[in-house]
Write an enzyme that holds these catalytic residues in place. Structure first.
Site, PDB file in Angstrom:
ATOM      1  N   MET A  38      41.891  27.105  16.490  1.00 21.44           N
ATOM      2  CA  MET A  38      40.515  26.902  16.039  1.00 21.44           C
ATOM      3  C   MET A  38      40.360  27.451  14.617  1.00 21.44           C
ATOM      4  O   MET A  38      40.708  28.600  14.367  1.00 21.44           O
ATOM      5  CB  MET A  38      39.536  27.624  16.970  1.00 21.44           C
ATOM      6  CG  MET A  38      38.070  27.415  16.581  1.00 21.44           C
ATOM      7  SD  MET A  38      36.941  28.561  17.434  1.00 21.44           S
ATOM      8  CE  MET A  38      36.847  27.823  19.055  1.00 21.44           C
ATOM      9  N   TRP A  39      39.854  26.612  13.718  1.00 23.06           N
ATOM     10  CA  TRP A  39      39.382  27.061  12.408  1.00 23.06           C
ATOM     11  C   TRP A  39      37.957  27.587  12.689  1.00 23.06           C
ATOM     12  O   TRP A  39      37.062  26.774  12.906  1.00 23.06           O
ATOM     13  CB  TRP A  39      39.284  25.902  11.450  1.00 23.06           C
ATOM     14  CG  TRP A  39      40.456  25.398  10.675  1.00 23.06           C
ATOM     15  CD1 TRP A  39      40.458  25.096   9.334  1.00 23.06           C
ATOM     16  CD2 TRP A  39      41.777  25.056  11.121  1.00 23.06           C
ATOM     17  NE1 TRP A  39      41.695  24.609   8.947  1.00 23.06           N
ATOM     18  CE2 TRP A  39      42.515  24.578  10.007  1.00 23.06           C
ATOM     19  CE3 TRP A  39      42.428  25.129  12.354  1.00 23.06           C
ATOM     20  CZ2 TRP A  39      43.858  24.167  10.098  1.00 23.06           C
ATOM     21  CZ3 TRP A  39      43.755  24.726  12.444  1.00 23.06           C
ATOM     22  CH2 TRP A  39      44.453  24.265  11.326  1.00 23.06           C
ATOM     23  N   VAL A  56      43.406  31.526  16.335  1.00 23.37           N
ATOM     24  CA  VAL A  56      42.148  31.347  15.624  1.00 23.37           C
ATOM     25  C   VAL A  56      42.350  31.717  14.165  1.00 23.37           C
ATOM     26  O   VAL A  56      42.944  32.738  13.838  1.00 23.37           O
ATOM     27  CB  VAL A  56      41.001  32.137  16.291  1.00 23.37           C
ATOM     28  CG1 VAL A  56      41.252  33.641  16.276  1.00 23.37           C
ATOM     29  CG2 VAL A  56      39.663  31.823  15.660  1.00 23.37           C
ATOM     30  N   LYS A  57      41.882  30.839  13.303  1.00 30.17           N
ATOM     31  CA  LYS A  57      42.061  31.001  11.854  1.00 30.17           C
ATOM     32  C   LYS A  57      40.741  31.439  11.265  1.00 30.17           C
ATOM     33  O   LYS A  57      39.724  30.758  11.457  1.00 30.17           O
ATOM     34  CB  LYS A  57      42.493  29.652  11.267  1.00 30.17           C
ATOM     35  CG  LYS A  57      42.669  29.641   9.757  1.00 30.17           C
ATOM     36  CD  LYS A  57      42.806  28.189   9.252  1.00 30.17           C
ATOM     37  CE  LYS A  57      42.875  28.124   7.735  1.00 30.17           C
ATOM     38  NZ  LYS A  57      42.516  26.800   7.214  1.00 30.17           N
ATOM     39  N   VAL A  58      40.735  32.577  10.579  1.00 29.40           N
ATOM     40  CA  VAL A  58      39.489  33.079   9.985  1.00 29.40           C
ATOM     41  C   VAL A  58      39.703  33.484   8.533  1.00 29.40           C
ATOM     42  O   VAL A  58      40.817  33.757   8.099  1.00 29.40           O
ATOM     43  CB  VAL A  58      38.948  34.305  10.771  1.00 29.40           C
ATOM     44  CG1 VAL A  58      38.423  33.891  12.134  1.00 29.40           C
ATOM     45  CG2 VAL A  58      39.998  35.403  10.901  1.00 29.40           C
TER      46      VAL A  58
END
Lengths: 262, 262, 262, 262, 262
Positions: free
Chosen positions: A143-144, A176-178
Site C-alpha cells: 500500500m502506498w 506499506v510505503k510512507v
C-alpha cells in the site's frame, strides 16, 4: 501474511522497490534533463540491478516491456494511478485488474490509498477488493499510504505517518510505503504501529547522494524494511552508482558515508 | 503489445484511420455543404480506399452498413461517445461493449479519454475495463487522448500533448491519437513520451490540402505512425484525391508538395 | 439491422405504433373526459385495429392485460419511464428488463433517451446495455429520442430533430421516434440523418383530425416510416375512425383530405 | 398477474394486511402507552387473527419470530425501509433480498416507492429489480406508493392518490397501498386508475373506532380490496375487537356502525 | 436466529467482546502511555482470557496474528471501518468481505451502522448484503448501532439508544452494540426494544475500574447480554485484573464492588 524473507520481492526480508509510474503521475516534465529516460527500456535496465527486488510500473509499461525483462526483473503491478493534470479531490482510480496483473506474471500488487480525503471511503473499498483478489492470486500487497485532505495540515507529522502505516496493517497490506516523517524516532513509531507489516520509505524527489542515503540509513536503523525509490534513481546521471550504494545501506547495514566512500 | 507491422489496422506499422463518428459527436450540422454524406454508405465507400487501414465508427453505423463492407474495410469500433448538445463536464460514456464489437468482427477498439477533467478517474476506470476486455478478444486498442479541464489552459501545448501520449502508453493503449502540438519538435517529444505505443495525429477540422498534408508530413518526420482523419477527408469534394496524397505522405514518405503535385 | 419489411412491428416497412404509457408519464389527469380509458383493456382493444403494428406499454399493463391480447397485438415493451411528479433533470430510469420483456413475448423494445441533458451520459450507457440485450433476444429497438436540457432552446428546431434521429442511428436504434420539426423539409433532413434507421413521428398532444393527419401526410412524404401515436388516438371519442384514416395515410399513401373524406 | 381470489394473502380477493415495521420507520416512541408491544411476539399473535391475510414485517422480525408462527401467519416481506432519524430526501433502501425472503417462506413482497421525490428514478429502478425477482419466485408484489417531494403540495389530493395507484399498475405491482384521498369519490378514481391492480387503504395513525371503520367502509364501497393497517390495530388496547370489526366491514360488507354494534 | 446460549461467541448467552480496531478508528495516538500495545500480539494475548468470548479486529490484524491464536480466540471479523482523519459525513466502508472472513475462520461478523446520517440509506444497504452473506456462511452478526447526524442532538438520549437497538432487531442483527444511555431504566428500554436480539454495552473510553464496572453491572441488571470493550481493557496497565472482574459481573452476576474487592 507478511512479505516473507524468501519472497521474490524481498532479500532477507528487505526490499528496494524501483518505482517508475512518474510518466502517469507527474507527466513528461519529470524527465527534464534526462529525456532519454522517456524510453522505458532505460529504466527497465536499471531494474535489473541486483539491489532492486521489485519494479513498480503501470500496466502499459508492463505490457510493452516486461516480456523482455521477465527473467531479470520482479514485477510489482501498480494497479491504480492518476495524472497530475487532474485538480479534483485526491483519488486514484484502478487502472489494472489484479487478475490481469497475475496473468502477466506480476510478483506483487501495489495500490495507493489517500486516508483523510473525501474519497477515503471509496479508496478503502477499492483496496478491500484489490487486496482480497491478490490473496486469491497468492500475491503480496503493497500500500502506498499517503494521508491527505482537510484534516492533514502537515502530512509528514510523526503521528500522521504512524497512522499511515497502521492503516496499512489494519487493512491487510503486507508492505506499506510512507513518506519520511523527518526523524528516526518518528520512523520508529511508524514501524511499531505497522506491527508485522513491512514499512518502506518513499524515496521522494531527487536530493543529493548523501542526503538521500543518510535518510535511508536512518530509516533502516529505525526498523524500516527498505525503500521504494523512483526519481532518486532514474533521474540521476549514474543510476548504477546510487543503486550500488543503496544495496550497501539497505542489505549490508553500512552507513551512508561508508557506502558512498567505497 | 503494440500495433504490429502486420496488424490489420496498419501497413508496415503505419495507419490511416478514417474516422466517422461526427454524426454523434458534432451532429448533422457537420454535414453542411456535403449533405449527401449523411448517408453513411458514402463514407464507407471512402473507407475502401487502399490508404485507409481502419474505419472508426459507432455501433449503429457498423450494424447497419459494415456487413456490406466487411471484406473491404477494417472496422475500428469506437466504443464511447457523446453528443455536442451536452453542456456538462467532458465525459464520454460507453456506447458499445467490446464483446459485441468483437462479435461483429471489429479489428480494433477505440476509446476516448479526457485526462485533467473532473471525470478523469471515471474515464481511467472505464478505459481499464475496455482495454482488458480487448486483450481478452485479442484486439488492439486505440486511445483518443484529449487532455481538458480547468488545469489545461492551452490544450495543444507541447507538454500537454506529450502527457497525452504518455497516458496512452501507461494505461495500455497500443495506439494513441492526439491533437497536433503545433511543431515537429513538440510532436517528437510526444512520440518519445509514448515509448513503443504508436502515435497518430488527429486530423482536426478541415483545412487546405497543402496545410493539412504538410502537417501530416511534419508529424511523420517526427516519428508519428500515421493519422486518424475524419472531416479532412469526408467533408472534401474529392475524398479520393486527398486519400491518394495521404497515402504518399504516410506510407511512401513523400513531401506534401510532391504528393500534391503528382 | 433495421426494421425489415416483414418485421412483426411493420407492414411493408411502415409502422403505426400505438403508445399508452401516459398513465405513468402524464398521470390520471391525461384521462380527463375519457375516464373509461383508465381501464387499459379499452386501449388494448384499440391496439387490435389492423392499422396498429405495435402497442407500446409499460410492464405492468403488459403483465395484466397482454395475455388476453397476445394473438391480436404486437407488444412493444417500453422499458423505461418516469412520472410527471418528478421535478429533477430529465431522466428515464429502467422499469422493465429486456430479458423479462422477451420472456413475456415482446416483439420489440422501446427506450427513451434525452440527449443534451445532464443525464445524457447515463442514458447513453443505459441504452447501450438495453440495445445489446435486445440484440441477444433478437428484438428490434425503438428509441424515443428527445433532446432537452440547457443547450436546447427550441426542441423542435430542424437541426435538433435531425440530431435526434442521427443519435438513434449512431447508437444502434432500428427505429427512432422524434417530435415533428414543423416542416416537411426539416423532416426530410431528419430522415436523411437517420440513414437506414426508420424514423417515426411522435403523435404529440391531441389536435384536430385534419391537422393531425396532414402532419402525418407531410412526414410520410418526407420519408418517415410511420408514427407512434397515443393521445391522438386513445383520447378521441372514436379511435377507430382515426385509425382507419391513419391506415390510409401511412400505408396507402392517401392525402389527409382523402383519408378523412371517405 | 393480480392477487387472485385464492391467493394466500387474500380472502375472496380482499386483504387485511397487518403491518408492523413501525419499530424501524417510527422508532420506539411509537410504542408509547403500549410498551409491551415492543415484544414482537405480541403483534405476531395479533396476526394470527382470522381477519389478517398477511403480516408485513422487516427481515429481522421475520428471522426471530416467524418460525414460531409460520403455520398461522402469511408473511409479507417488507423489503425496504428507513428510520425517522434520517433527515434527507425521502428514500427507502433495500433491507431484504427477495431471494432470501422467498427462502424464508414469504408469501408476498412489499416495497415502498416515493414518486415525485429526487430519488424517484432510483426507486423505480430498485422496484424494477425487486418486482422481477418476485416474479421469478412466483410471489405477488405490494407497492407502498407514497408521492412526495417538491411537486406534491398536498399528498392526499385526489389526483395524487390516483397517480399513486396508476404508478403501481404501470410498474407491475399486484397490490398498491395508498393513503386515503379524503372521499369515496376520490377513492373510486384511485381504484379505476389502478386497473386490475388491487388497491388497499393505508390505515394511518390511530383514530377512533368509528372514524377508522367508516373510512374503511367508504374505501370498500369505492372498490378498494381491503387495507393495510398497523397502528390502528397494534396500538389499540383491544386489537382483537377492531380486527373482528374490520373482518365484518372488509369481507362481509357490513357498515362501520353495524360492525361496531355487534 | 439469535446468539444461542451455546454460540462460540457467548457463554450462557452472555458475551464479553474484546474490540481492538482502534488502530484504524482512532489512530496510533490511542496508544499513548501503552505504546507496547501497538504490537497486536499483546492484545491478542488479552483475548485469550477466559472471560473473552470474541475478539473483534480488522482483516489485517486477523491475517497477521490470528493464525497463532485460532485455538484460543474466537474471531469476530469487523468488516467495515474508517479512520479518524476523515472529516466527511459519518460512513464506514466495507474493509473485509464476509466470504473471506469466513474462509479465515471467523466465528461472527461485526458491522457498524450510523442511523440518522446522510449515509443511512447506503449503510442499510451495505448491512443488508453483509447480513445475508453471513447467513449463508452460518455466522451470527453483530451491529455497532450508532445513531448520528443532524437529527441527533444527544446521541445517548434514552429514545435514541432504544431506536438504535430496535434498528438492530429490524435489520436482522443477532447482537447489537450500543452506547450506554446513562441509566439502567433507559438501558432496560433499549433491551426491550431489541426483542430477541442481544444487546451489548459499548465499553467506551477509559474510566476508573469502579465507574466502569458499575456501569456494566447496571447494564446487566437491565437485561444486557454483556459488553464489547476495548480501551477499558487494552489501555489498562493490568488488563487481566479488569477482565477477571468483568467475568464476575457479566457471567456470575456479582456487583462491581464485590468483583473489585476479591
Amino acid at each position: 501474511m507478511t512479505v516473507p524473507a524468501d519472497s521474490p520481492i524481498a532479500r532477507d526480508g528487505k526490499s528496494i522497490i524501483l518505482a517508475h509510474d512518474h510518466g502517469l503521475e507527474h507527466g513528461p516534465g519529470a524527465f527534464a534533463g534526462v529525456e532519454d529516460r522517456l524510453d522505458p527500456s532505460t529504466v527497465f535496465d536499471m531494474a535489473t540491478h541486483d539491489a532492486v527486488t521489485a519494479f513498480a510500473v503501470q500496466k502499459g509499461l508492463a505490457e510493452q516491456y516486461y516480456p523482455s525483462y521477465d527473467d531479470q526483473v520482479n514485477l510489482l503491478a501498480k494497479c491504480n494511478g492518476s495524472s497530475s493534470l487532474w485538480m479534483g479531490e485526491p483519488y486514484s482510480p484502478q487502472t489494472w485488474s489484479v487478475e490481469y496483473a497475475a496473468e502477466m506474471g506480476a510478483d506483487a500488487i501495489g495500490y495507493t490509498v489517500y486516508p483523510g480525503t473525501n474519497t477515503e471511503p471509496q479508496m478503502f473499498e477499492d483496496f478491500q477488493e484489490v487486496q482480497e483478489e491478490a490473496r486469491e492470486e497468492g500475491l503480496p500487497v503493497a500500500m502506498w499510504s499517503y494521508p491527505r485532505g482537510q484534516a492533514i495540515k502537515e502530512h509528514r507529522k510523526p503521528e500522521t505517518i504512524a497512522y499511515a502505516t497502521r492503516i496499512g496493517l489494519e487493512l491487510g497490506a503486507d508492505l506499506v510505503k510512507v513518506k519520511y516523517p523527518r526523524s528516526g524516532e518518528a520512523m520508529e513509531w511508524a514501524v511499531d504501529a505497522a506491527g508485522n507489516t513491512n514499512v518502506v520509505l518513499s524515496g521522494g524527489s531527487k536530493t543529493s547522494d548523501y542526503e538521500f542515503l543518510s535518510t535511508v540509513e536512518t530509516a533502516m536503523d529505525a526498523g524500516a524494511s527498505g525503500l521504494a525509490v523512483g526519481r532518486n534513481v532514474w533521474q540521476r546521471d549514474d543510476p548504477t552508482a546510487i543503486l550500488d550504494a543503496l544495496e550497501k545501506v539497505v542489505y549490508e547495514g553500512q552507513s551512508a558515508e561508508d557506502a558512498l566512500e567505497e
